[in-house]
Scaffold this motif. Structure first.
Motif, PDB file in Angstrom:
ATOM      1  N   ILE A 195       0.829  -1.196   0.000  1.00  0.00           N
ATOM      2  CA  ILE A 195       0.000   0.000   0.000  1.00  0.00           C
ATOM      3  C   ILE A 195       0.866   1.248   0.000  1.00  0.00           C
ATOM      4  O   ILE A 195       1.607   1.483   0.952  1.00  0.00           O
ATOM      5  CB  ILE A 195      -0.951   0.008   1.200  1.00  0.00           C
ATOM      6  CG1 ILE A 195      -1.843  -1.232   1.158  1.00  0.00           C
ATOM      7  CG2 ILE A 195      -1.798   1.274   1.197  1.00  0.00           C
ATOM      8  CD1 ILE A 195      -2.652  -1.436   2.396  1.00  0.00           C
ATOM      9  N   PRO A 196       0.762   2.060  -1.050  1.00  0.00           N
ATOM     10  CA  PRO A 196       1.494   3.322  -1.089  1.00  0.00           C
ATOM     11  C   PRO A 196       0.725   4.400  -0.339  1.00  0.00           C
ATOM     12  O   PRO A 196      -0.298   4.108   0.279  1.00  0.00           O
ATOM     13  CB  PRO A 196       1.537   3.629  -2.577  1.00  0.00           C
ATOM     14  CG  PRO A 196       0.248   3.067  -3.076  1.00  0.00           C
ATOM     15  CD  PRO A 196      -0.059   1.849  -2.229  1.00  0.00           C
ATOM     16  N   SER A 197       1.196   5.599  -0.416  1.00  0.00           N
ATOM     17  CA  SER A 197       0.410   6.725   0.105  1.00  0.00           C
ATOM     18  C   SER A 197      -0.613   7.105  -0.949  1.00  0.00           C
ATOM     19  O   SER A 197      -0.268   7.298  -2.120  1.00  0.00           O
ATOM     20  CB  SER A 197       1.331   7.903   0.389  1.00  0.00           C
ATOM     21  OG  SER A 197       2.247   7.587   1.396  1.00  0.00           O
ATOM     22  N   PHE A 198      -1.836   7.215  -0.525  1.00  0.00           N
ATOM     23  CA  PHE A 198      -2.889   7.547  -1.477  1.00  0.00           C
ATOM     24  C   PHE A 198      -3.100   9.052  -1.535  1.00  0.00           C
ATOM     25  O   PHE A 198      -3.180   9.719  -0.504  1.00  0.00           O
ATOM     26  CB  PHE A 198      -4.196   6.861  -1.107  1.00  0.00           C
ATOM     27  CG  PHE A 198      -4.185   5.373  -1.333  1.00  0.00           C
ATOM     28  CD1 PHE A 198      -4.490   4.501  -0.314  1.00  0.00           C
ATOM     29  CD2 PHE A 198      -3.877   4.862  -2.585  1.00  0.00           C
ATOM     30  CE1 PHE A 198      -4.477   3.126  -0.524  1.00  0.00           C
ATOM     31  CE2 PHE A 198      -3.865   3.499  -2.810  1.00  0.00           C
ATOM     32  CZ  PHE A 198      -4.168   2.628  -1.775  1.00  0.00           C
ATOM     33  N   LYS A 199      -3.226   9.555  -2.744  1.00  0.00           N
ATOM     34  CA  LYS A 199      -3.587  10.952  -2.951  1.00  0.00           C
ATOM     35  C   LYS A 199      -5.050  11.150  -2.595  1.00  0.00           C
ATOM     36  O   LYS A 199      -5.423  12.132  -1.969  1.00  0.00           O
ATOM     37  CB  LYS A 199      -3.345  11.340  -4.413  1.00  0.00           C
ATOM     38  CG  LYS A 199      -3.803  12.732  -4.811  1.00  0.00           C
ATOM     39  CD  LYS A 199      -3.558  12.967  -6.289  1.00  0.00           C
ATOM     40  CE  LYS A 199      -4.031  14.326  -6.737  1.00  0.00           C
ATOM     41  NZ  LYS A 199      -3.796  14.527  -8.198  1.00  0.00           N
ATOM     42  N   LEU A 200      -5.869  10.213  -3.012  1.00  0.00           N
ATOM     43  CA  LEU A 200      -7.287  10.265  -2.714  1.00  0.00           C
ATOM     44  C   LEU A 200      -7.889   8.877  -2.871  1.00  0.00           C
ATOM     45  O   LEU A 200      -7.328   7.999  -3.524  1.00  0.00           O
ATOM     46  CB  LEU A 200      -8.018  11.254  -3.627  1.00  0.00           C
ATOM     47  CG  LEU A 200      -7.982  11.004  -5.139  1.00  0.00           C
ATOM     48  CD1 LEU A 200      -9.084  10.051  -5.587  1.00  0.00           C
ATOM     49  CD2 LEU A 200      -8.108  12.321  -5.896  1.00  0.00           C
ATOM     50  N   ALA A 225      -8.789   4.252  -5.935  1.00  0.00           N
ATOM     51  CA  ALA A 225      -7.691   4.864  -5.192  1.00  0.00           C
ATOM     52  C   ALA A 225      -6.650   5.406  -6.158  1.00  0.00           C
ATOM     53  O   ALA A 225      -6.378   4.784  -7.196  1.00  0.00           O
ATOM     54  CB  ALA A 225      -7.055   3.848  -4.250  1.00  0.00           C
ATOM     55  N   ASP A 226      -6.100   6.549  -5.834  1.00  0.00           N
ATOM     56  CA  ASP A 226      -5.056   7.206  -6.634  1.00  0.00           C
ATOM     57  C   ASP A 226      -3.830   7.356  -5.747  1.00  0.00           C
ATOM     58  O   ASP A 226      -3.899   7.995  -4.702  1.00  0.00           O
ATOM     59  CB  ASP A 226      -5.561   8.574  -7.089  1.00  0.00           C
ATOM     60  CG  ASP A 226      -4.575   9.327  -7.955  1.00  0.00           C
ATOM     61  OD1 ASP A 226      -3.352   9.102  -7.841  1.00  0.00           O
ATOM     62  OD2 ASP A 226      -5.031  10.167  -8.741  1.00  0.00           O
ATOM     63  N   ASP A 227      -2.692   6.755  -6.190  1.00  0.00           N
ATOM     64  CA  ASP A 227      -1.475   6.814  -5.386  1.00  0.00           C
ATOM     65  C   ASP A 227      -0.465   7.790  -5.960  1.00  0.00           C
ATOM     66  O   ASP A 227       0.738   7.625  -5.746  1.00  0.00           O
ATOM     67  CB  ASP A 227      -0.861   5.423  -5.238  1.00  0.00           C
ATOM     68  CG  ASP A 227      -0.243   4.913  -6.533  1.00  0.00           C
ATOM     69  OD1 ASP A 227       0.378   3.829  -6.507  1.00  0.00           O
ATOM     70  OD2 ASP A 227      -0.384   5.599  -7.573  1.00  0.00           O
ATOM     71  N   TYR A 228      -0.918   8.785  -6.664  1.00  0.00           N
ATOM     72  CA  TYR A 228      -0.110   9.850  -7.275  1.00  0.00           C
ATOM     73  C   TYR A 228       0.512   9.432  -8.608  1.00  0.00           C
ATOM     74  O   TYR A 228       1.042  10.287  -9.331  1.00  0.00           O
ATOM     75  CB  TYR A 228       1.017  10.331  -6.349  1.00  0.00           C
ATOM     76  CG  TYR A 228       0.541  11.014  -5.092  1.00  0.00           C
ATOM     77  CD1 TYR A 228       0.359  10.279  -3.928  1.00  0.00           C
ATOM     78  CD2 TYR A 228       0.280  12.379  -5.068  1.00  0.00           C
ATOM     79  CE1 TYR A 228      -0.079  10.891  -2.766  1.00  0.00           C
ATOM     80  CE2 TYR A 228      -0.158  12.998  -3.907  1.00  0.00           C
ATOM     81  CZ  TYR A 228      -0.329  12.244  -2.759  1.00  0.00           C
ATOM     82  OH  TYR A 228      -0.758  12.853  -1.612  1.00  0.00           O
ATOM     83  N   ALA A 257      -9.782  13.151   0.114  1.00  0.00           N
ATOM     84  CA  ALA A 257      -8.364  13.361  -0.161  1.00  0.00           C
ATOM     85  C   ALA A 257      -7.529  12.977   1.053  1.00  0.00           C
ATOM     86  O   ALA A 257      -8.050  12.757   2.144  1.00  0.00           O
ATOM     87  CB  ALA A 257      -8.134  14.825  -0.524  1.00  0.00           C
ATOM     88  N   SER A 258      -6.221  12.913   0.840  1.00  0.00           N
ATOM     89  CA  SER A 258      -5.324  12.500   1.920  1.00  0.00           C
ATOM     90  C   SER A 258      -5.361  13.469   3.097  1.00  0.00           C
ATOM     91  O   SER A 258      -5.073  13.075   4.235  1.00  0.00           O
ATOM     92  CB  SER A 258      -3.894  12.379   1.398  1.00  0.00           C
ATOM     93  OG  SER A 258      -3.461  13.615   0.859  1.00  0.00           O
ATOM     94  N   ASP A 259      -5.747  14.722   2.841  1.00  0.00           N
ATOM     95  CA  ASP A 259      -5.835  15.696   3.929  1.00  0.00           C
ATOM     96  C   ASP A 259      -7.212  15.706   4.589  1.00  0.00           C
ATOM     97  O   ASP A 259      -7.470  16.512   5.478  1.00  0.00           O
ATOM     98  CB  ASP A 259      -5.493  17.106   3.429  1.00  0.00           C
ATOM     99  CG  ASP A 259      -6.458  17.610   2.359  1.00  0.00           C
ATOM    100  OD1 ASP A 259      -6.247  18.729   1.859  1.00  0.00           O
ATOM    101  OD2 ASP A 259      -7.406  16.870   2.008  1.00  0.00           O
ATOM    102  N   GLY A 260      -8.077  14.799   4.137  1.00  0.00           N
ATOM    103  CA  GLY A 260      -9.390  14.684   4.742  1.00  0.00           C
ATOM    104  C   GLY A 260     -10.487  15.460   4.057  1.00  0.00           C
ATOM    105  O   GLY A 260     -11.671  15.310   4.412  1.00  0.00           O
ATOM    106  N   ASP A 261     -10.140  16.290   3.100  1.00  0.00           N
ATOM    107  CA  ASP A 261     -11.160  17.037   2.369  1.00  0.00           C
ATOM    108  C   ASP A 261     -12.068  16.075   1.610  1.00  0.00           C
ATOM    109  O   ASP A 261     -11.602  15.072   1.070  1.00  0.00           O
ATOM    110  CB  ASP A 261     -10.530  18.016   1.385  1.00  0.00           C
ATOM    111  CG  ASP A 261     -10.023  19.276   2.071  1.00  0.00           C
ATOM    112  OD1 ASP A 261      -9.327  20.061   1.414  1.00  0.00           O
ATOM    113  OD2 ASP A 261     -10.336  19.464   3.261  1.00  0.00           O
ATOM    114  N   THR A 262     -13.344  16.391   1.563  1.00  0.00           N
ATOM    115  CA  THR A 262     -14.302  15.534   0.886  1.00  0.00           C
ATOM    116  C   THR A 262     -15.053  16.301  -0.188  1.00  0.00           C
ATOM    117  O   THR A 262     -15.178  17.535  -0.134  1.00  0.00           O
ATOM    118  CB  THR A 262     -15.317  14.941   1.874  1.00  0.00           C
ATOM    119  OG1 THR A 262     -15.977  16.001   2.566  1.00  0.00           O
ATOM    120  CG2 THR A 262     -14.637  14.036   2.893  1.00  0.00           C
ATOM    121  N   LEU A 263     -15.547  15.563  -1.151  1.00  0.00           N
ATOM    122  CA  LEU A 263     -16.309  16.145  -2.252  1.00  0.00           C
ATOM    123  C   LEU A 263     -17.401  15.152  -2.617  1.00  0.00           C
ATOM    124  O   LEU A 263     -17.140  13.948  -2.681  1.00  0.00           O
ATOM    125  CB  LEU A 263     -15.394  16.389  -3.452  1.00  0.00           C
ATOM    126  CG  LEU A 263     -15.990  17.136  -4.647  1.00  0.00           C
ATOM    127  CD1 LEU A 263     -16.318  18.578  -4.272  1.00  0.00           C
ATOM    128  CD2 LEU A 263     -15.008  17.113  -5.814  1.00  0.00           C
TER     129      LEU A 263
END
Length: 114
Positions: A27-32, A96-99, A51-57
């Protein structure tokens, strides 16, 4: 990375379901991470994103009824769906998007019917 969804099934109009998506493997770091859905005869579209910072849409159709959240320690993303409507019937996919690339789960079917 594998994404495995669970929690789909049959719900009555006005009912609730909670979908889960667990990431496993390297598991990498996920962008979103996001939940998409594709109803019969429709295109797949983004229902909710976190998103990784917790922002939601949220898609307009999901606002006020669906909530996306993430358990970072367990690499699980959830979609809490309330006040379900027949038009919410669809296959729901985890993304999932890992950048560098995207990953898709196999989908879980949600049917809303009386």
């Amino acid at each position: 990375v594998q994404l495995v969804e669970s929690g789909g099934g049959l719900a009555h109009p006005g009912g609730s379901l909670r979908l889960s998506c667990e990431a496993s493997g390297k598991i990498p770091s996920f962008k979103l991470m996001a939940w998409y859905r594709q109803g019969p005869g429709n295109v797949r579209f983004d229902v909710a994103t976190i998103a990784s910072d917790g922002d939601t849409l949220y898609a307009d159709s999901a606002k006020g009824r669906f909530t996306i959240s993430m358990d970072n320690a367990r690499n699980i993303v959830y979609l809490e769906m309330n006040n379900l409507k027949p038009e919410d019937t669809a296959v729901y996919y985890c993304f999932a998007d890992d950048y560098s690339r995207g990953y898709w789960g196999q989908g879980t079917l949600v049917t809303v019917s009386s």
